[in-house]
Design a protein around this motif. Structure first.
Motif, PDB file in Angstrom:
ATOM      1  N   ASN A   1      11.824   5.664   9.167  1.00 31.87           N
ATOM      2  CA  ASN A   1      10.981   5.953  10.340  1.00 31.87           C
ATOM      3  C   ASN A   1       9.504   5.660  10.137  1.00 31.87           C
ATOM      4  O   ASN A   1       8.682   6.059  10.952  1.00 31.87           O
ATOM      5  CB  ASN A   1      11.138   7.393  10.819  1.00 31.87           C
ATOM      6  N   VAL A   2       9.162   5.010   9.032  1.00 31.83           N
ATOM      7  CA  VAL A   2       7.806   4.472   8.917  1.00 31.83           C
ATOM      8  C   VAL A   2       7.944   2.991   9.235  1.00 31.83           C
ATOM      9  O   VAL A   2       8.583   2.251   8.480  1.00 31.83           O
ATOM     10  CB  VAL A   2       7.215   4.653   7.509  1.00 31.83           C
ATOM     11  N   ILE A   3       7.405   2.564  10.366  1.00 29.80           N
ATOM     12  CA  ILE A   3       7.618   1.185  10.783  1.00 29.80           C
ATOM     13  C   ILE A   3       6.278   0.514  11.089  1.00 29.80           C
ATOM     14  O   ILE A   3       5.269   1.186  11.263  1.00 29.80           O
ATOM     15  CB  ILE A   3       8.536   1.091  12.021  1.00 29.80           C
TER      16      ILE A   3
ATOM     17  N   VAL B   1       1.668   9.482   3.457  1.00 29.55           N
ATOM     18  CA  VAL B   1       2.776   9.838   4.338  1.00 29.55           C
ATOM     19  C   VAL B   1       3.919  10.250   3.433  1.00 29.55           C
ATOM     20  O   VAL B   1       4.334   9.490   2.560  1.00 29.55           O
ATOM     21  CB  VAL B   1       3.203   8.649   5.228  1.00 29.55           C
ATOM     22  N   PHE B   2       4.399  11.460   3.618  1.00 28.85           N
ATOM     23  CA  PHE B   2       5.433  11.975   2.722  1.00 28.85           C
ATOM     24  C   PHE B   2       6.686  12.266   3.530  1.00 28.85           C
ATOM     25  O   PHE B   2       6.641  12.933   4.559  1.00 28.85           O
ATOM     26  CB  PHE B   2       4.942  13.251   2.036  1.00 28.85           C
ATOM     27  N   TYR B   3       7.821  11.771   3.050  1.00 30.27           N
ATOM     28  CA  TYR B   3       9.082  12.003   3.749  1.00 30.27           C
ATOM     29  C   TYR B   3       9.715  13.270   3.203  1.00 30.27           C
ATOM     30  O   TYR B   3      10.032  13.358   2.025  1.00 30.27           O
ATOM     31  CB  TYR B   3      10.002  10.799   3.545  1.00 30.27           C
ATOM     32  N   THR B   4       9.863  14.258   4.066  1.00 35.29           N
ATOM     33  CA  THR B   4      10.377  15.544   3.602  1.00 35.29           C
ATOM     34  C   THR B   4      11.898  15.583   3.571  1.00 35.29           C
ATOM     35  O   THR B   4      12.483  16.603   3.257  1.00 35.29           O
ATOM     36  CB  THR B   4       9.910  16.695   4.503  1.00 35.29           C
TER      37      THR B   4
ATOM     38  N   ASP C   1       0.848  -1.186   0.000  1.00 35.12           N
ATOM     39  CA  ASP C   1       0.000   0.000   0.000  1.00 35.12           C
ATOM     40  C   ASP C   1       0.892   1.246   0.000  1.00 35.12           C
ATOM     41  O   ASP C   1       1.431   1.639   1.027  1.00 35.12           O
ATOM     42  CB  ASP C   1      -0.881  -0.026   1.258  1.00 35.12           C
ATOM     43  N   PRO C   2       1.080   1.862  -1.169  1.00 39.19           N
ATOM     44  CA  PRO C   2       2.086   2.935  -1.265  1.00 39.19           C
ATOM     45  C   PRO C   2       1.714   4.207  -0.509  1.00 39.19           C
ATOM     46  O   PRO C   2       2.545   5.081  -0.361  1.00 39.19           O
ATOM     47  CB  PRO C   2       2.159   3.204  -2.766  1.00 39.19           C
ATOM     48  N   ARG C   3       0.475   4.303  -0.039  1.00 40.34           N
ATOM     49  CA  ARG C   3       0.058   5.498   0.682  1.00 40.34           C
ATOM     50  C   ARG C   3       0.971   5.827   1.853  1.00 40.34           C
ATOM     51  O   ARG C   3       1.195   6.976   2.178  1.00 40.34           O
ATOM     52  CB  ARG C   3      -1.341   5.278   1.256  1.00 40.34           C
ATOM     53  N   TYR C   4       1.456   4.762   2.508  1.00 42.28           N
ATOM     54  CA  TYR C   4       2.144   4.995   3.767  1.00 42.28           C
ATOM     55  C   TYR C   4       3.664   5.074   3.614  1.00 42.28           C
ATOM     56  O   TYR C   4       4.360   5.184   4.612  1.00 42.28           O
ATOM     57  CB  TYR C   4       1.761   3.902   4.768  1.00 42.28           C
ATOM     58  N   SER C   5       4.159   4.991   2.380  1.00 43.07           N
ATOM     59  CA  SER C   5       5.602   5.097   2.105  1.00 43.07           C
ATOM     60  C   SER C   5       6.415   4.080   2.877  1.00 43.07           C
ATOM     61  O   SER C   5       7.598   4.281   3.128  1.00 43.07           O
ATOM     62  CB  SER C   5       6.128   6.496   2.439  1.00 43.07           C
ATOM     63  N   TYR C   6       5.776   3.012   3.309  1.00 43.70           N
ATOM     64  CA  TYR C   6       6.508   1.997   4.069  1.00 43.70           C
ATOM     65  C   TYR C   6       7.553   1.348   3.166  1.00 43.70           C
ATOM     66  O   TYR C   6       7.272   1.021   2.022  1.00 43.70           O
ATOM     67  CB  TYR C   6       5.534   0.946   4.593  1.00 43.70           C
ATOM     68  N   GLY C   7       8.758   1.223   3.687  1.00 44.80           N
ATOM     69  CA  GLY C   7       9.823   0.636   2.890  1.00 44.80           C
ATOM     70  C   GLY C   7      10.528   1.663   2.023  1.00 44.80           C
ATOM     71  O   GLY C   7      11.569   1.382   1.463  1.00 44.80           O
ATOM     72  N   LYS C   8       9.937   2.846   1.893  1.00 42.43           N
ATOM     73  CA  LYS C   8      10.568   3.892   1.077  1.00 42.43           C
ATOM     74  C   LYS C   8      11.104   4.996   1.971  1.00 42.43           C
ATOM     75  O   LYS C   8      12.217   5.458   1.796  1.00 42.43           O
ATOM     76  CB  LYS C   8       9.556   4.464   0.093  1.00 42.43           C
TER      77      LYS C   8
ATOM     78  N   LEU D   1       2.714   1.911  11.754  1.00 43.49           N
ATOM     79  CA  LEU D   1       1.542   1.382  11.052  1.00 43.49           C
ATOM     80  C   LEU D   1       1.012   0.158  11.790  1.00 43.49           C
ATOM     81  O   LEU D   1       1.761  -0.781  12.047  1.00 43.49           O
ATOM     82  CB  LEU D   1       1.922   0.994   9.621  1.00 43.49           C
ATOM     83  N   ALA D   2      -0.259   0.199  12.136  1.00 50.17           N
ATOM     84  CA  ALA D   2      -0.869  -0.956  12.788  1.00 50.17           C
ATOM     85  C   ALA D   2      -1.205  -1.979  11.713  1.00 50.17           C
ATOM     86  O   ALA D   2      -2.335  -2.090  11.253  1.00 50.17           O
ATOM     87  CB  ALA D   2      -2.119  -0.531  13.551  1.00 50.17           C
ATOM     88  N   VAL D   3      -0.167  -2.698  11.288  1.00 53.77           N
ATOM     89  CA  VAL D   3      -0.356  -3.630  10.175  1.00 53.77           C
ATOM     90  C   VAL D   3      -1.184  -4.826  10.611  1.00 53.77           C
ATOM     91  O   VAL D   3      -0.973  -5.382  11.687  1.00 53.77           O
ATOM     92  CB  VAL D   3       0.988  -4.097   9.582  1.00 53.77           C
ATOM     93  N   GLY D   4      -2.108  -5.193   9.756  1.00 59.35           N
ATOM     94  CA  GLY D   4      -3.097  -6.199  10.129  1.00 59.35           C
ATOM     95  C   GLY D   4      -2.590  -7.625  10.030  1.00 59.35           C
ATOM     96  O   GLY D   4      -1.424  -7.901   9.773  1.00 59.35           O
ATOM     97  N   ILE D   5      -3.524  -8.524  10.261  1.00 59.40           N
ATOM     98  CA  ILE D   5      -3.230  -9.954  10.254  1.00 59.40           C
ATOM     99  C   ILE D   5      -3.666 -10.551   8.925  1.00 59.40           C
ATOM    100  O   ILE D   5      -4.776 -10.291   8.460  1.00 59.40           O
ATOM    101  CB  ILE D   5      -3.976 -10.631  11.430  1.00 59.40           C
ATOM    102  N   GLU D   6      -2.754 -11.302   8.314  1.00 58.63           N
ATOM    103  CA  GLU D   6      -3.075 -11.970   7.049  1.00 58.63           C
ATOM    104  C   GLU D   6      -2.827 -13.453   7.218  1.00 58.63           C
ATOM    105  O   GLU D   6      -1.928 -13.838   7.972  1.00 58.63           O
ATOM    106  CB  GLU D   6      -2.125 -11.486   5.950  1.00 58.63           C
TER     107      GLU D   6
END
Lengths: 150, 234, 433, 348
Positions: free
Chosen positions: D135-137, D239-242, D125-132, D268-273
């Protein structure tokens, strides 16, 4: 310039808060007069920060200390006799904007807190013991406080 | 004699009581001022004086001020308009009217006493004082009854609110009883209640700057000043 | 989603892709899916299939990107490969372009001439009339499609591949193409209109925006680079109408900002060796595309300044804002002036990617890139690029004096074409009947 | 004791409980675990403590792990998966393949499937910039940091303002449509721990609904009342990293206004899959899978019943649930297996 006069050329003027329009009486660009709508700017309405100084002030008041317990259920507004007559007075909303520190919104609404008649019904129905009536007292003092909030 | 007659004038003349009350009133005004300042706010009820007594359109200012305070506060247009029950609103009204009457007529009574000598019990001023005391008592009773009879309101009430309302009740009750008993000749009881009346009033004067009433006075004067400015701007 | 090389599209549909493509497809599709919640990739791919089907039936003519156009493949957001023609281009101009920022188009022609790429600057082009987008009232679909196909037919008969300069035309054409292919009724009505002017339905195989052309040409442009841009910080504003209308069809590249932003323009900045900076309101409109540019100038102007210019300057301290559409350059450039008069300090020059490329290739900043038309202060930016603007200004003044005295202005001319116009498609523009 | 053993697949809370219970009934158990260590998700992601009472993970899982390792009734096969099965209830034959390639055929009486879950991969889900953006964990990564007692950003700085974004990869049509039930409680638990660890940190919880079910509600109340944690009702668009901080773009739906506020850290409260293991076991044992990819019980209300006689389900491979529920389900499945074993013994 009075608020009604400002930005009168904007077609959808009624959707824009007065406070967001800047339109000086006189504006010049390189010797050319661009007063009036040629020089009007409309500020964005984005909330850019959480300012918790107001919250601290309210919490320091004896009956304002419970404000943090609020979870925005809306019981207070539901039962408030004033809110039913005056939609601009909304205890739940006031608590929220103070808690989150939305300063522009507080600035806009801070005088409505004096609508509170102090009947205490809100405190009697609050499921979390916030004592909204007391919080309203704390807020009305905090809004007038010189050290508090500008 | 079955009862020792405790005439308060033995140790406390009417004049000394008046001086005590006056001194305490000044003290309590100072307390109120300090208390409000402790909140860190600019506005105090005394600001109402500075914004009224200016040369600019003085008579209009006074007229507006009287108009606003009478209509909005004394006749409950604003002070009581949004109490959800009439009972609550009138409870507040009766208490306020009684207390205002009590203050005014007590001062008049004292002046009459000093000028014309001791007034008879059936003097209209004394009657009015008694009536005011009755009103204070009924108002406080109404408010306390409302608070006590509803569990949720009872549970969420602050100790200071109880104390303040109880003080009002005591002032009204003891004053009125003292008057009635002196009519029926039970002078020693009357004197007893009179002492109670004076003491509860003394307590009230010292206590109220620390109670909710201080806020009500502050907010009331704030709103009045604001309406004054509003009316002036028109 | 993936079973071998087949990508499941709908319930019983799947397409065959190479393994690599499948991977990319899934990644991009999932990104897109999350972004738009409900992707339309499926519909888009169906439309392309239907287009080929119609061609086979003989209902329409497809203007293929033949080898003679020397195409280069790029990846679109849908994961599909798109062929971008590089030579023999029919220039589809933009309405506002010549009036507001003539440097944008002259710089593009200059680059083509420099690279020896033949092009057709045809006077026989109409407005796409999608201006209506800005008035919140797109005109009726048949009329829009007819104008689209009329222009495409002109390009086809000239045997040049249409290269669309205008973001709005580009977006509008992609949507019109979708309507014409997918809706028989529109097709029928459009054909009857086209027949009246002696034309037929010719649909280009790929609709190509000029920024995509610059994207594929970026290495060749970089080779010709004369200036050192390594000190220049550039921010990009992608034009909404290029990449938000039929989003699946615009170019994305995994190596450019992780494939999360449109690749063109960013890619050219990187290729030229400048520093590319990103800012938080990259997705926001420039203020032009709202209908407010027509009815609510106050709001358009404020939006351009407070949502674009200010964040760019404050967050990145960029030297220049590069974009690729007429409306964007105009709005972003011209909207700064009022705010400056109000006492706001942030300002940044705004130019198009063609202007930036041309400047880097040594084009004249005034004769070719026509920076005199730009309002925001471009002097510090030119100095940073190492251009002596005072000298260039002097030269330009001399040139103007020379023309005033009756001298001959210089023109940018296309190199000789290798393709000849289609003979069977030659029509006079006479309204039949 | 001559009866055939019961096969338990997965050594997480549910699997460990099932194995322990069966062993205590003197029923032999074969416990197959795909990974090297026992304990499942709480051990794998180093959960510091468990909601709602901050019980150390060790205290809950430690005794079970120890018991399973030491009990003579339990044979633990680590780094192995079950590849196929045959036979019928009471007399299954299963094929167990170890990672090193070694395959063994075993006879078992019953099978308990407790293969657990994976956390949602937020890069989808690219909205949250996770992995990019740094400090987004995810909550799983924060849990590790809390276990180590050191919560810092990528540059070693202590965060001053932290946002928790709820429902990442859950209750969202573009990713996973179901509710993960525990992430609210776990996030709040972590927020409290974070507040205890870093005293002057400001914490904002951006939620759409708070679902602290049952007695977990206490966490929610305490977080507000004792720790001053703020709650914003709304969703995050980007979420944008400045380059320095994280700009979170969202809406506060209570004031109906968009906000763009800078944060030092976004959790990020990542869910259960349903995890890889669940997928694998579903195909190996030919189990029914529901529309969400979880194992489908015969009747949704009776989790242990897989619809196949002798195969029982337990834990998060059936539906998202908390550790306490998983443990209870492990026990429940063990009871079913024990019933089956005792019945077959009588018949034999």
């Amino acid at each position: 310039m009075s608020d009604e006069e400002k930005g009168k050329h904007i077609v959808e003027r009624k959707y824009v808060d007065d406070s967001r329009i800047i339109e000086p009486e006189k504006l010049e660009i390189g010797g050319i007069d661009v007063s009036g709508h040629w020089g009007t700017l409309v500020l964005p309405r984005t909330i850019e920060d959480f300012d918790n100084s107001m919250l601290k002030k309210v919490k320091s008041m004896p009956r304002g200390k419970n404000i943090e317990k609020c979870w925005q259920c809306g019981n207070c507004t539901a039962i408030c006799p004033v809110a039913h007559a005056h939609p601009e007075f909304n205890p739940r909303y006031l608590i929220h904007i103070v808690k989150m520190g939305y300063s522009a919104e507080v600035e806009k609404l801070k005088d409505t807190v004096y609508f509170c008649s102090g009947c205490g019904l809100c405190s009697s129905v609050c499921p979390k013991g916030v004592d909204p009536q007391g919080v309203m007292i704390a807020m009305s003092i905090a809004f007038k406080s010189k050290k508090g909030y500008r | 004699m079955m009862y020792a007659i405790v005439d308060p004038s033995i140790f406390l003349s009417l004049n000394s009581i008046a001086i005590l009350i006056l001194a305490l009133t000044i003290f309590s005004v100072i307390l109120l001022f300090m208390r409000i300042r402790s909140w860190g706010v600019e506005f105090t009820p005394f600001s109402i004086l500075t914004s009224t007594f200016t040369k600019d359109r003085f008579s209009k200012r006074v007229r507006i001020l009287l108009n606003v305070s009478l209509r909005d506060i004394f006749f409950l247009r604003r002070a009581g308009a949004w109490c959800e029950e009439n009972f609550h609103m009138y409870g507040r009204g009766v208490l306020m009217w009684g207390f205002t009457g009590l203050l005014i007529f007590s001062v008049i009574g004292y002046l009459f006493n000093t000028i014309f000598g001791h007034l008879s019990f059936f003097n209209p001023v004394n009657l009015l004082i008694a009536l005011s005391q009755l009103l204070v008592f009924s108002g406080a009773t109404m408010l306390l009854f409302r608070r006590l009879s509803r569990k949720n309101i009872r549970n969420s009430t602050d100790i200071h609110t109880w104390l303040l309302q109880l003080t009002f009740l005591l002032i009204g009750l003891s004053g009125f009883l003292s008057y009635i008993l002196s009519l029926t000749g039970y002078m020693n009881f009357s004197y007893g209640f009179y002492i109670m009346y004076i003491s509860s009033f003394v307590f009230f004067l010292v206590y109220y700057p620390f109670s909710e009433l201080a806020f009500l006075v502050w907010k009331g004067s704030l709103l009045t000043t604001e309406s004054l400015h509003e009316e002036l701007a028109k | 989603m993936i079973e071998g090389n087949a990508v499941q599209l709908g319930k019983d549909e799947e397409i065959q892709l190479s393994k690599e493509d499948t991977k990319l497809f899934e990644r991009l599709a999932s990104e897109r899916k999350a972004k738009l919640a409900m992707g339309t990739t499926e519909d888009y791919l169906k439309m392309l299939d239907k287009m080929r089907e119609l061609e086979k039936k003989g209902e329409i003519i497809i203007h293929h990107v033949e080898e003679e156009y020397k195409p280069v493949g790029v990846r679109t957001l849908s994961g599909r490969e798109k062929k971008i023609p590089t030579v023999e281009l029919w220039q589809h101009k933009s309405c506002g372009q010549c009036g507001h920022i003539p440097g944008y188009i002259s710089a593009l022609y200059w680059i083509m001439a420099e690279l020896g790429i033949p092009f057709v600057d045809d006077t026989n082009q109409t407005s796409c009339t999608a201006w209506n987008y800005y008035g919140s009232g797109a005109s009726n679909s048949v009329a829009l499609s007819a104008v689209f196909l009329r222009n495409m037919h002109v390009a086809w008969e000239k045997n040049a591949y249409p290269l669309i300069h205008c973001g709005t035309s580009y977006g509008d054409y992609k949507e019109c193409r979708y309507l014409v292919v997918m809706n028989e009724d529109i097709r029928r009505r459009v054909r009857s209109i086209l027949n009246k002017i002696g034309r037929d339905i010719v649909i280009p195989e790929e609709l190509v925006h000029y920024s995509e052309w610059l994207h594929v040409m970026r290495q060749r442009i970089a080779e010709r680079k004369k200036l050192d841009l390594s000190d220049v910080k550039a921010a990009v504003h992608p034009a909404c109408h290029t990449y938000k209308l039929m989003a699946e069809d615009y170019t994305y590249d995994e190596n450019i900002l992780g494939g999360t932003r449109p690749a063109p323009t960013s890619s050219i900045i990187l290729a030229l060796g400048a520093k590319l900076v990103d800012y938080s309101t990259w997705y926001d409109c420039c203020g032009f595309g709202f209908r407010h540019i027509l009815t609510e100038r106050e709001i358009a102007r404020s939006f351009a300044y407070f949502r674009k210019i200010r964040p760019v300057v404050k967050e990145t301290g960029a030297d220049v804002l590069v974009t690729h559409d007429t409306g964007c350059v105009t709005t972003l450039d011209k909207s700064q002036i009022v705010a400056l008069a109000h006492g706001y300090k942030e300002t940044i020059p705004v130019i198009s990617d063609s202007q930036l490329s041309a400047l880097a290739m040594g084009a004249h900043p005034f004769k070719v890139c026509q920076l005199q038309w730009h309002l925001a202060d471009w002097k510090p930016f030119l100095e940073k690029m190492g251009i002596d603007w005072q000298k260039a200004q002097g030269e330009y003044k001399e040139y103007l004096e020379m023309i005033k005295k009756g001298g001959k202005p210089s023109f940018i001319r296309s190199p000789e074409r290798t393709l000849s116009p289609r003979s069977e498609g030659m029509h006079d523009i006479k309204i039949a009947g | 004791m001559s009866s055939l053993p019961v096969l338990v697949i997965g050594a997480g809370p549910a699997g460990l409980r099932a194995a322990t219970d069966l062993a205590e009934l003197n029923i032999p158990v074969v416990l197959v675990e795909r990974r090297k260590e026992l304990g499942g998700a709480p051990i794998r992601w180093k959960y510091h403590s468990l909601a709602p009472d901050f019980t150390p993970t060790e205290e809950v899982l430690g005794p079970m792990i120890k018991f399973c390792k030491n009990s003579s009734n339990i044979e633990v096969i680590e780094e192995a998966v079950v590849e196929g099965y045959g036979g019928s209830a009471g007399d299954f034959s299963v094929k167990i393949r170890k990672i090193n390639g070694e395959v063994q055929d075993r006879k078992v009486a019953a099978i308990i499937v407790a293969t657990g879950f994976e956390h949602f991969d937020a890069t989808v889900d690219p909205r949250y910039s996770y992995g990019k953006a740094p400090n987004v964990i995810g909550i799983n990564e924060l849990e590790v940091m809390i276990s180590e007692g050191k919560v810092v950003g990528h540059d070693g700085k202590i965060p001053k303002r932290v946002a928790f974004i709820f429902c990442v990869g859950s209750r969202d049509r573009s990713t996973n449509p179901w509710c993960c039930t525990v992430c609210c409680g776990v996030s709040i638990k972590q927020a409290i721990e974070l507040k205890q660890l870093l005293n002057d940190v400001q914490i904002y919880m951006i939620y759409m609904d708070i679902r602290t079910i049952g007695l977990w509600e206490k966490l929610y109340w305490d977080s507000m009342e004792k720790y001053g944690i703020n709650y914003i009702r709304g969703r995050v668009g980007e979420v944008f990293y400045t380059g320095e901080k994280l700009l979170v773009k969202g809406e506060d739906t209570l004031v109906r206004g968009p906000f763009e506020v800078l944060f030092d850290m976004v959790v990020l409260a990542v869910g259960i899959e349903p995890g890889e293991g669940t997928k694998q076991v579903a195909s190996a044992l030919k189990l029914k899978v529901n529309e969400f990819g979880f194992l489908a019980p015969k009747i949704p209300n009776i989790h242990f019943d897989s619809g196949k006689e002798g195969i029982f389900l337990a834990g998060t491979c059936v539906a998202p649930m908390s550790v306490e529920e998983s443990i209870a389900e492990g026990s429940a499945a063990a009871m079913q297996a024990a019933k089956l074993v005792s019945r077959t013994k009588i018949i034999v």
